[in-house]
Design a protein around this motif. Structure first.
Motif, short mmCIF file in Angstrom:
data_model
loop_
_atom_site.label_atom_id
_atom_site.label_comp_id
_atom_site.label_asym_id
_atom_site.label_seq_id
_atom_site.Cartn_x
_atom_site.Cartn_y
_atom_site.Cartn_z
N GLN A 1 51.36 26.47 -79.54
CA GLN A 1 51.62 26.19 -78.37
C GLN A 1 51.62 27.16 -76.87
N LYS A 2 50.49 27.02 -77.54
CA LYS A 2 50.27 28.48 -75.98
C LYS A 2 49.71 27.78 -74.96
N VAL B 1 52.23 16.51 -73.06
CA VAL B 1 52.02 15.89 -74.67
C VAL B 1 50.85 16.51 -75.29
N GLY B 2 50.71 16.17 -76.58
CA GLY B 2 49.88 16.79 -77.28
C GLY B 2 50.33 17.96 -77.78
N SER B 3 51.30 19.00 -78.29
CA SER B 3 52.10 20.31 -78.56
C SER B 3 52.78 20.25 -79.78
N GLY C 1 44.85 28.20 -78.53
CA GLY C 1 44.99 26.71 -78.38
C GLY C 1 45.23 25.82 -79.90
N ALA C 2 44.26 25.33 -79.83
CA ALA C 2 43.50 25.03 -81.71
C ALA C 2 42.82 25.76 -81.87
N ILE D 1 41.17 21.52 -78.36
CA ILE D 1 41.27 22.16 -76.78
C ILE D 1 42.00 23.67 -77.21
N ASN D 2 40.82 24.90 -76.48
CA ASN D 2 40.93 26.31 -76.87
C ASN D 2 40.64 26.74 -75.76
N ILE D 3 41.89 27.49 -74.96
CA ILE D 3 41.27 28.30 -73.57
C ILE D 3 41.47 29.06 -74.39
#
Length: 686
Positions: free
Chosen positions: A109-110, A120-122, A100-101, A94-96
């Protein structure tokens, strides 16, 4: 449907992040019917009006309607959100707003991800996705908060935004009344011969007690792209479980105690180590078992006092990724014994097991009061967190202990709402192994915050703006004796974001009985003292700074006849600055994208819609330009509501209707998007 409530700004999201829903029977600040926003229902997505925050909520109806295979695939319809590297839970990220990814890790970590309050998931695991291994059908709501301004009750260093997932409750199936309830869903997808079964069993033995069990199993074979070629490494099988319990007791039901546990397992055999690619390539093939668990225990106390609304949430998230390298599958092995190959400092990552555990306690209180004619809605809290990670090649082990305190105060002064927010956070890092010639532990802290301002003209029009500053403290991934790591451990990564926007909502705008909600906001972000991105082609030189900007638009229009139009879009760009003064386009910038849905509802019984998604200014994972893409999706849902069919739902979806052959933005060029897919789902509630 019209819900009128208090006007909210920063506190709206911060409070909703800190206080999971359904903690009390009386109205609460995390209930969208209480929180300060005017919500008008036009089409599939209800849009919030009256906040200074870029916030989008995907509710249960849309979750089921989209028939998504992963959570990442579900929320890529939100402005500024990009799904990176496909539609499998193992590889997608996921990129925002460009954070993100990315092409190397599933997280930078952002962005932050919560499941019922558990973080979760970091983790920055090499060539492994976002680690958000879970099933969309476990959730009743997914909330996406873009940017920094609403993140201060959640964490530090949040630049892209927050994804908050809330699992289903027993009351969703019993109607909040004592008795039994539940549902059974079967779904089939033509592409990859995919199928899903999801069972919910709910029981409320008496008022004040409820229990829920869910079992979901999702199975998908390798998908086919628009040109008919097989998309390698796109098959998966993930069983998921959910158990929840909740008790309400005491005078006026002032006390609540709730428990939740969810788990998803992916057992992948003879698959490429590199989850971003479709073939084994240089890294070879592995057997990989990914086991993800989240547990939350929460106590709430909400007596008949405006000054006390207390929550204490203890959460534990545990994910293990056990990897067994298949001997001889990597060309780098060059005939060496597998024990020698796996002992190599560089290639050992292919053979490594990973595990990380996060334990977090958040205690917060919300108080509503008035001083000198100013209404205050104030959230104050403290947070204790301990993250432990197993030592592995390319993923240093250690522990990160953090303490944080935060205050968010929403102040209403007539048409003006001013919301300052502040957060202090400290971190103590401890390496799992001795570091040669340098300390084994590091301490750091930071003070961060922001302010938002909203003005309501009283005629449906509102303007808003915000400014936010945050710092990303050093992380376990930086624990190393290298010069690069030592430099990163000695400073924090800093950013600020400014936003400004306007929104309008009204009824009887163009025709009697219609409603319109539209919101546009512009943002500009600057990131400096960078510790997470290196100069292109280098592994040892960090970028000097990154600047990004964009404009997001969301709109929903509905007519009394049932015709509706939903619109979501994002345009933007960014620049990365090298230490030598040269600049290039920000490698992770979101694509320019617009999505429009045209549909019609016949009451609550039938809904038919056509969705068009156009994306431009796209690039693959290596930065090479991709052509524009336009995708068409059709969806229909039917609730018979009569006789033995009462309580049943039938959903039909056709994704990528014209079978377009394309690669998703920021994805590996070899990982094409799925071609035409027909999905049929049947749900029976009881």
């Amino acid at each position: 449907m019209l819900k009128t409530t208090l006007r909210g700004t920063t506190a709206l999201i911060c409070l909703s992040l800190a206080m999971p829903a359904a903690a009390q029977d009386s109205p609460s600040f995390d209930d969208p019917g209480y929180l300060g926003t005017l919500v008008l229902t036009g089409g599939k997505r209800d849009l919030s009006f009256g906040t200074a925050l870029p916030r989008t909520v995907v509710e249960a109806e849309e979750i089921e309607d989209r028939q998504a295979s992963t959570v990442a695939q579900l929320i890529d319809s939100v402005p500024g959100v990009t799904l990176v590297n496909g539609t499998t839970p193992q590889g997608s990220g996921i990129n925002i707003r460009g954070f993100g990814a990315n092409t190397t890790y599933g997280s930078d970590q952002k962005i932050a991800v919560q499941v019922d309050g558990a973080s979760v998931g970091s983790e920055e695991l090499y060539r492994i996705g976002t680690q958000l291994f879970t099933d969309p059908l476990l959730y009743r709501e997914v909330e996406v908060l873009r940017g920094t301004i609403g993140s201060f009750a959640y964490g530090s260093g949040i630049v892209g935004g927050v994804v908050k997932l809330e699992t289903r409750n027993a009351s969703d199936f019993t109607g909040g009344l004592p008795g039994f309830g539940g549902s059974q869903t079967f779904e089939y997808g033509s592409n990859g011969n995919a199928w899903v079964t999801s069972t919910n069993l709910a029981w409320m033995p008496a008022d004040g007690a409820e229990f829920l069990l869910n079992y979901s199993l999702r199975d998908q074979g390798d998908l086919a792209a628009g040109d008919g070629t097989i998309i390698g490494n796109s098959a998966f099988r993930t069983p998921s479980y959910l158990a929840k319990g909740r008790f309400t007791f005491g005078q006026d039901n002032a006390h609540t105690l709730s428990f939740g546990h969810s788990r998803t397992v992916a057992d992948d055999r003879d698959v490429p180590y590199d989850q971003f690619e479709t073939t084994a390539g240089s890294f070879g093939r592995v057997d990989r078992v990914t086991d993800t668990r989240q547990t939350t225990l929460e106590y709430g106390y909400n007596p008949a006092s405006d000054l006390i609304d207390l929550r204490a949430t203890l959460s534990y998230a545990d994910q293990s990724i056990d990897t067994t390298y298949i001997d001889g599958s990597s060309p780098f092995q060059m005939g060496a014994p597998v024990t020698v190959f796996c002992a190599n400092p560089f290639f050992g990552v292919i053979c490594a097991d990973n595990r990380y555990e996060t334990t977090k306690l958040t205690v917060s209180n919300r108080a509503v009061f008035t001083t000198g004619g100013i209404g205050h809605d104030m959230l104050a809290g403290v947070e204790f967190m301990r993250r432990v990670r197993l030592d592995a090649p390319s993923a240093p082990g250690g522990q990160d202990r953090r303490f944080a305190a935060f205050v968010v105060n929403e102040m209403a002064m007539g048409p003006v709402t001013l919301t300052p927010a502040i957060r202090y956070e400290s971190s103590d890092l401890q390496s799992a192994v001795p570091l040669a010639g340098v300390p084994d532990s590091y301490a750091s802290d930071a003070l961060m915050g922001g302010v938002s301002l909203a003005y309501d003209f009283g005629n449906g029009l509102s303007v808003f703006g915000s400014a936010a500053y945050t710092e990303g403290l050093p992380i376990i991934d930086d624990l190393s004796a290298s010069a690069v790591s030592q430099a990163r451990l000695g400073m924090s990564e800093k950013s600020h974001t400014f936003e400004i926007g306007v929104e309008y909502t009204g009824m009887d705008v163009f025709a009697p009985g219609d409603n319109l909600t539209i919101r546009g906001n512009a943002y500009r972000t600057r990131l400096w003292d960078i510790t997470s991105y290196t100069v292109s082609g280098s592994t040892a030189t960090d970028l000097d700074k990154v600047e990004s900007h964009g404009f997001e638009l969301e709109a929903s229009y509905g007519m009394a006849s049932g015709v509706y139009v939903d619109l979501a879009g994002h345009v933007g760009n960014g620049t990365e600055f090298n230490p030598d003064g040269s600049t290039v386009v920000w490698r992770n910038s979101a694509a320019d994208r617009i999505q429009m849905t045209l549909g019609k509802k016949w009451g609550d019984d039938f809904d038919l819609s056509w969705e068009v998604v156009h994306a431009a200014d796209r690039r693959d994972a290596l930065g090479d330009a991709l052509p524009d893409s336009t995708i068409h999706n059709l969806r229909a849902s039917w609730r018979p509501g009569q006789g033995w069919l009462d309580g049943s739902e039938v959903r039909l979806g056709i994704e990528n209707l014209f079978d377009q052959d394309y690669v998703g933005h920021l994805s590996s060029s070899s990982r094409k998007a799925p071609g035409r897919t027909v999905k049929l789902s049947l749900t029976k509630s009881f």
